[in-house]
Design a protein around this motif. Structure first.
Motif, PDB file in Angstrom:
ATOM      1  N   ALA A 180       1.788 -12.509  27.104  1.00  0.00           N
ATOM      2  CA  ALA A 180       1.126 -13.086  28.270  1.00  0.00           C
ATOM      3  C   ALA A 180      -0.355 -13.317  27.955  1.00  0.00           C
ATOM      4  O   ALA A 180      -0.926 -12.709  27.046  1.00  0.00           O
ATOM      5  CB  ALA A 180       1.281 -12.171  29.481  1.00  0.00           C
ATOM      6  N   THR A 181      -0.968 -14.192  28.725  1.00  0.00           N
ATOM      7  CA  THR A 181      -2.382 -14.521  28.539  1.00  0.00           C
ATOM      8  C   THR A 181      -3.150 -14.163  29.804  1.00  0.00           C
ATOM      9  O   THR A 181      -2.737 -14.519  30.909  1.00  0.00           O
ATOM     10  CB  THR A 181      -2.555 -16.015  28.231  1.00  0.00           C
ATOM     11  OG1 THR A 181      -1.844 -16.333  27.030  1.00  0.00           O
ATOM     12  CG2 THR A 181      -4.017 -16.356  28.040  1.00  0.00           C
ATOM     13  N   ARG A 182      -4.287 -13.468  29.625  1.00  0.00           N
ATOM     14  CA  ARG A 182      -5.126 -13.065  30.755  1.00  0.00           C
ATOM     15  C   ARG A 182      -6.430 -13.854  30.722  1.00  0.00           C
ATOM     16  O   ARG A 182      -7.082 -13.964  29.684  1.00  0.00           O
ATOM     17  CB  ARG A 182      -5.431 -11.567  30.679  1.00  0.00           C
ATOM     18  CG  ARG A 182      -6.242 -11.041  31.864  1.00  0.00           C
ATOM     19  CD  ARG A 182      -6.542  -9.570  31.677  1.00  0.00           C
ATOM     20  NE  ARG A 182      -7.366  -9.341  30.502  1.00  0.00           N
ATOM     21  CZ  ARG A 182      -7.390  -8.212  29.813  1.00  0.00           C
ATOM     22  NH1 ARG A 182      -6.597  -7.217  30.163  1.00  0.00           N
ATOM     23  NH2 ARG A 182      -8.177  -8.074  28.763  1.00  0.00           N
ATOM     24  N   GLU A 190      -9.921 -16.601  27.260  1.00  0.00           N
ATOM     25  CA  GLU A 190      -8.584 -16.092  27.515  1.00  0.00           C
ATOM     26  C   GLU A 190      -8.290 -14.989  26.512  1.00  0.00           C
ATOM     27  O   GLU A 190      -8.846 -14.963  25.415  1.00  0.00           O
ATOM     28  CB  GLU A 190      -7.526 -17.183  27.430  1.00  0.00           C
ATOM     29  CG  GLU A 190      -7.421 -17.863  26.089  1.00  0.00           C
ATOM     30  CD  GLU A 190      -6.341 -18.927  26.061  1.00  0.00           C
ATOM     31  OE1 GLU A 190      -5.713 -19.090  25.004  1.00  0.00           O
ATOM     32  OE2 GLU A 190      -6.123 -19.591  27.091  1.00  0.00           O
ATOM     33  N   VAL A 209      -3.154 -14.034  35.232  1.00  0.00           N
ATOM     34  CA  VAL A 209      -2.286 -13.876  34.066  1.00  0.00           C
ATOM     35  C   VAL A 209      -1.267 -15.005  34.054  1.00  0.00           C
ATOM     36  O   VAL A 209      -0.756 -15.417  35.104  1.00  0.00           O
ATOM     37  CB  VAL A 209      -1.592 -12.493  34.062  1.00  0.00           C
ATOM     38  CG1 VAL A 209      -0.638 -12.350  35.243  1.00  0.00           C
ATOM     39  CG2 VAL A 209      -0.861 -12.249  32.761  1.00  0.00           C
ATOM     40  N   ARG A 262      -8.891 -12.309  35.679  1.00  0.00           N
ATOM     41  CA  ARG A 262      -7.693 -11.467  35.699  1.00  0.00           C
ATOM     42  C   ARG A 262      -6.457 -12.205  36.186  1.00  0.00           C
ATOM     43  O   ARG A 262      -5.461 -11.588  36.561  1.00  0.00           O
ATOM     44  CB  ARG A 262      -7.914 -10.185  36.517  1.00  0.00           C
ATOM     45  CG  ARG A 262      -8.979  -9.250  35.944  1.00  0.00           C
ATOM     46  CD  ARG A 262      -8.795  -9.048  34.456  1.00  0.00           C
ATOM     47  NE  ARG A 262      -9.750  -8.121  33.870  1.00  0.00           N
ATOM     48  CZ  ARG A 262     -10.773  -8.452  33.094  1.00  0.00           C
ATOM     49  NH1 ARG A 262     -11.005  -9.726  32.827  1.00  0.00           N
ATOM     50  NH2 ARG A 262     -11.566  -7.543  32.566  1.00  0.00           N
ATOM     51  N   LEU A 298      -3.805  -7.412  37.660  1.00  0.00           N
ATOM     52  CA  LEU A 298      -3.655  -8.797  37.236  1.00  0.00           C
ATOM     53  C   LEU A 298      -3.053  -9.588  38.393  1.00  0.00           C
ATOM     54  O   LEU A 298      -2.398  -9.021  39.272  1.00  0.00           O
ATOM     55  CB  LEU A 298      -2.756  -8.903  36.003  1.00  0.00           C
ATOM     56  CG  LEU A 298      -3.228  -8.165  34.746  1.00  0.00           C
ATOM     57  CD1 LEU A 298      -2.165  -8.250  33.655  1.00  0.00           C
ATOM     58  CD2 LEU A 298      -4.543  -8.720  34.247  1.00  0.00           C
ATOM     59  N   LEU A 311      -2.262 -10.959  25.515  1.00  0.00           N
ATOM     60  CA  LEU A 311      -1.856  -9.576  25.736  1.00  0.00           C
ATOM     61  C   LEU A 311      -0.638  -9.238  24.894  1.00  0.00           C
ATOM     62  O   LEU A 311       0.236 -10.078  24.666  1.00  0.00           O
ATOM     63  CB  LEU A 311      -1.535  -9.334  27.213  1.00  0.00           C
ATOM     64  CG  LEU A 311      -2.672  -9.552  28.212  1.00  0.00           C
ATOM     65  CD1 LEU A 311      -2.187  -9.281  29.622  1.00  0.00           C
ATOM     66  CD2 LEU A 311      -3.867  -8.671  27.883  1.00  0.00           C
TER      67      LEU A 311
END
Length: 677
Positions: A409-411, A328, A417, A415, A365, A331
């Motif tokens: 946020a986490t990606r 992960e 999110v 992709r 995303l 962002l």
């Protein structure tokens, strides 16, 4: 003497190192005549004095964050933002035009490459632990996509890594290098990006965009043999037993193979294993997610990736296995523009997938939301489902046609999110105008023929990164040529043109989960919601050219119309068209063969009925007659190995049988992709 670093800063670049709200506020104050009084000192320091008594000093070689302001803000304040925004006008007004003879003598400055930055400069800028992590990644090796830029407008040098994107906003000043990870500046990704530029400059100094593989002289080869063997053995077992006989009792084997792949950071085979387990679970639960074709395609992909990792080919093994992907990525501050959504139904489950474009990194995303309804509840569809929550403080419908500003946020590698609401991390959703002209290529397609050429040049899908929405694009529409409805297929079909007059097809079939989608599409294409400006959707190549399955329309006066979340309406009669034309003989034969091989996966090669072998022989004869000799030979080998495995039952013969199935399946997949079927 003017400051080139400040002149190179665009409002968008300033927003990326601060936030969009500060930039808009500063721009408004400058327009109202409240700009700071600027002064440039002999050492290059730019001093801005404000009406409220605060003074911001932008130092040479320092970023906005590292420059002081008397307001004592620990982050980039509005004073520093306003000085940076006001400086270009100040510099233009205070500089005298050079004499003609001197201007003629001045040679143009060569373009600056981040690859020219020396490691010593990195040691002074990057924290020691971050630099050590970067060195560790370089020793292991990594892949990067390098895009050179001119620093004019949004044309800036960019490096796309597996986990993030690094942008060099200002030439010769790494303080303005920006990464979209949670750290933002001074992270380990900055050295990786500089080393990638250095490798690109050595490989091809002229190309505007190229891929490079970076590794130190002592890069170690990956020790993933046992992990790949475990995954390969599980895939072979599933192929031999089939979904009908091996769909339960495999949790332990999946856990062992998954753990071994995770230990050696093979993200894409790991994702394929997860999908296989999910499909088998859906089969047991009689879920609509399971189809023999999906199971067959995922098994073939796993075989292909493991094979390609053991051979040297056009696609590096690291890319095939996804070894540079982080589990992960956090962002930093990002602004995302929605391109629409797609709804899915599976029994009492509903799922929404929303596609968000990141203009800064030219990437997509996906936000996914799933809902399960109890036996006494009626599952929601279309506009009703759109009223469910999609993001903090926003419904799915609002999110699907708006724009998102988020921090923290986490990606995930595919992709996907996930928005966070912890601490000071915030997500806000606001409406968008539907003006997608600022989206960079390839997100925005203005030339359909160029996109078709790019799609044709891609590696096969089983060797590409496993990324959601990889085929979603926004199209600039110049003309709607024709719109028709096919009653038999319950499908709206239209022909559109881009600005250059290149045509492409739009097709959308009726689905119960989106009862108003066809009506909304017909209204939008017919001009009832305003002139159509843009259309977003998922693209596929076919023998008829590019076909787009639309997600959303952008119409003048209406904004963004998300098709799946529209209520059902009556649009009036449309011109009736016939059903889709039948496939040409070769694509039809390959499609039938694809189904035949998928049925073998469903039954299991150990358990296929005799009629399956007869069907396989018949299709093999057809492809032989159509000129695909190598494929016909693969099918003949598969038939012989099936007979040998049945006669002996030995593990060696069964392993050869699984390999023969993989040979045929991969050749069929490539053939269908090349033919656009």
């Amino acid at each position: 003497m003017s400051r080139p670093d400040l002149l190179a800063l665009t409002p968008q670049a300033i927003a990326s190192v601060s936030n969009l709200g500060l930039v808009k506020r500063a721009q408004k104050e400058i327009e109202q005549g409240k700009a700071p009084r600027l002064e440039e000192l002999a050492d290059g320091t730019v001093v801005g004095t404000f009406e409220d008594g605060n003074t911001a000093r932008l130092l040479p070689g320092k970023s906005l964050k590292d420059s002081p302001c008397s307001c004592n803000s620990t982050t980039v304040c509005r004073h520093r933002v306003a000085v940076a925004l006001a400086y270009p006008a100040f510099a233009n007004a205070s500089s005298a035009a050079p004499a003609p003879e001197k201007a003629a003598e001045a040679a143009p400055e060569p373009p600056w490459s981040p690859g020219s930055v020396e490691d010593k400069a990195l040691e002074e800028l990057i924290p020691r632990r971050s630099l050590e992590r970067a060195e560790s990644l370089r020793r292991r090796g990594y892949l990067a996509q390098v895009r050179r830029g001119t620093f004019v407008g949004e044309d800036i040098p960019t490096v796309s890594l597996a986990t993030c994107t690094v942008r060099f906003l200002v030439p010769r000043n790494l303080g303005y290098a920006r990464c979209d990870c949670a750290v933002g500046t001074g992270c380990e990704h900055l050295p990786l990006a500089i080393w990638a530029f250095r490798a690109a400059d050595a490989k091809d100094p002229a190309s505007r965009e190229l891929s490079v593989e970076v590794a130190s002289e002592h890069a170690a080869s990956h020790e993933g043999g046992p992990a790949m063997d475990a995954a390969s053995d599980l895939a072979s077992f599933l192929l031999l037993e089939g979904a009908q006989h091996a769909s339960t009792g495999l949790a332990g084997r999946f856990a062992v193979a998954r753990s071994s792949l995770a230990d050696v950071k093979m993200a894409w085979p790991l994702a394929a294993l997860d999908e296989l387990e999910d499909l088998l679970g859906a089969y047991v639960a009689r879920g609509a997610r399971y189809t023999p074709a999906k199971l067959s395609a995922t098994l073939a992909e796993l075989f292909a990736r493991l094979r390609a990792a053991r051979t040297s080919g056009a696609v590096p093994p690291r890319a095939v296995l996804g070894m540079d992907e982080a589990p992960e990525t956090k962002l930093d501050y990002v602004r995302l523009v929605s391109l629409g959504a797609r709804l899915f139904a599976d029994g009492r489950e509903r799922r929404a997938e929303l596609v968000l474009a990141d203009p800064a990194s030219a990437s997509l995303l996906v936000v996914r939301r799933a809902f399960t309804y109890a036996e006494d509840q009626t599952p929601e569809d279309g506009a009703e489902l759109g009223r469910r929550q999609g993001a903090p403080g926003a419904t799915l419908e609002t999110l699907s046609r708006g724009q998102v500003v988020t921090s923290g946020a986490t990606r995930l590698p595919d992709r996907l999110v996930v928005f966070s609401t912890r601490g000071l991390q915030r997500t806000s959703v606001t409406p968008q105008s539907g003006d997608w002209s600022l989206l960079p290529a390839p997100l925005l397609v203005k030339d359909v023929s160029a996109l078709e050429a790019a799609l044709r040049a891609r590696p096969p899908r089983f060797l590409r990164p496993r990324q959601l929405a990889e085929n979603v694009h926004a199209f600039e529409v110049s003309r709607v040529v024709d719109v028709a409805y096919s009653p038999g297929a319950q499908l709206v079909r239209a022909e559109l043109e881009d600005a250059g007059g290149h045509g492409f097809l739009v097709e959308l079939s009726h689905r119960r989960v989106a009862p108003g989608a066809l009506d909304a599409l017909a209204e939008g294409l017919g001009g009832k919601r305003g002139a159509l400006r843009y259309l977003s959707g998922e693209v596929r190549r076919t023998a008829r050219g590019l076909v787009v399955e639309p997600l959303a329309l952008s119409c003048e006066g209406t904004g963004v119309v998300v098709l799946d979340m529209q209520p059902a309406t009556a649009t009036g009669p449309l011109r009736t068209a016939g059903d889709r034309p039948p496939l040409e003989p070769l694509p039809a034969a390959l499609a039938e063969l694809e189904g035949c091989l998928a049925d073998a996966v469903h039954q299991g090669l150990r358990h296929v009925v005799p009629a399956w072998g007869t069907r396989l022989s018949a299709v093999a004869s057809r492809v032989q007659e159509l000129g695909m000799k190598r494929l016909a030979e693969d099918l003949g080998a598969l038939s012989k190995k099936l007979d040998a495995a049945r006669a002996s039952g030995l593990p060696g013969d069964e392993a050869a049988l699984a390999a023969a199935w993989a040979d045929a399946s991969l050749r069929v997949t490539v053939g269908l992709e090349q033919l656009g079927a």
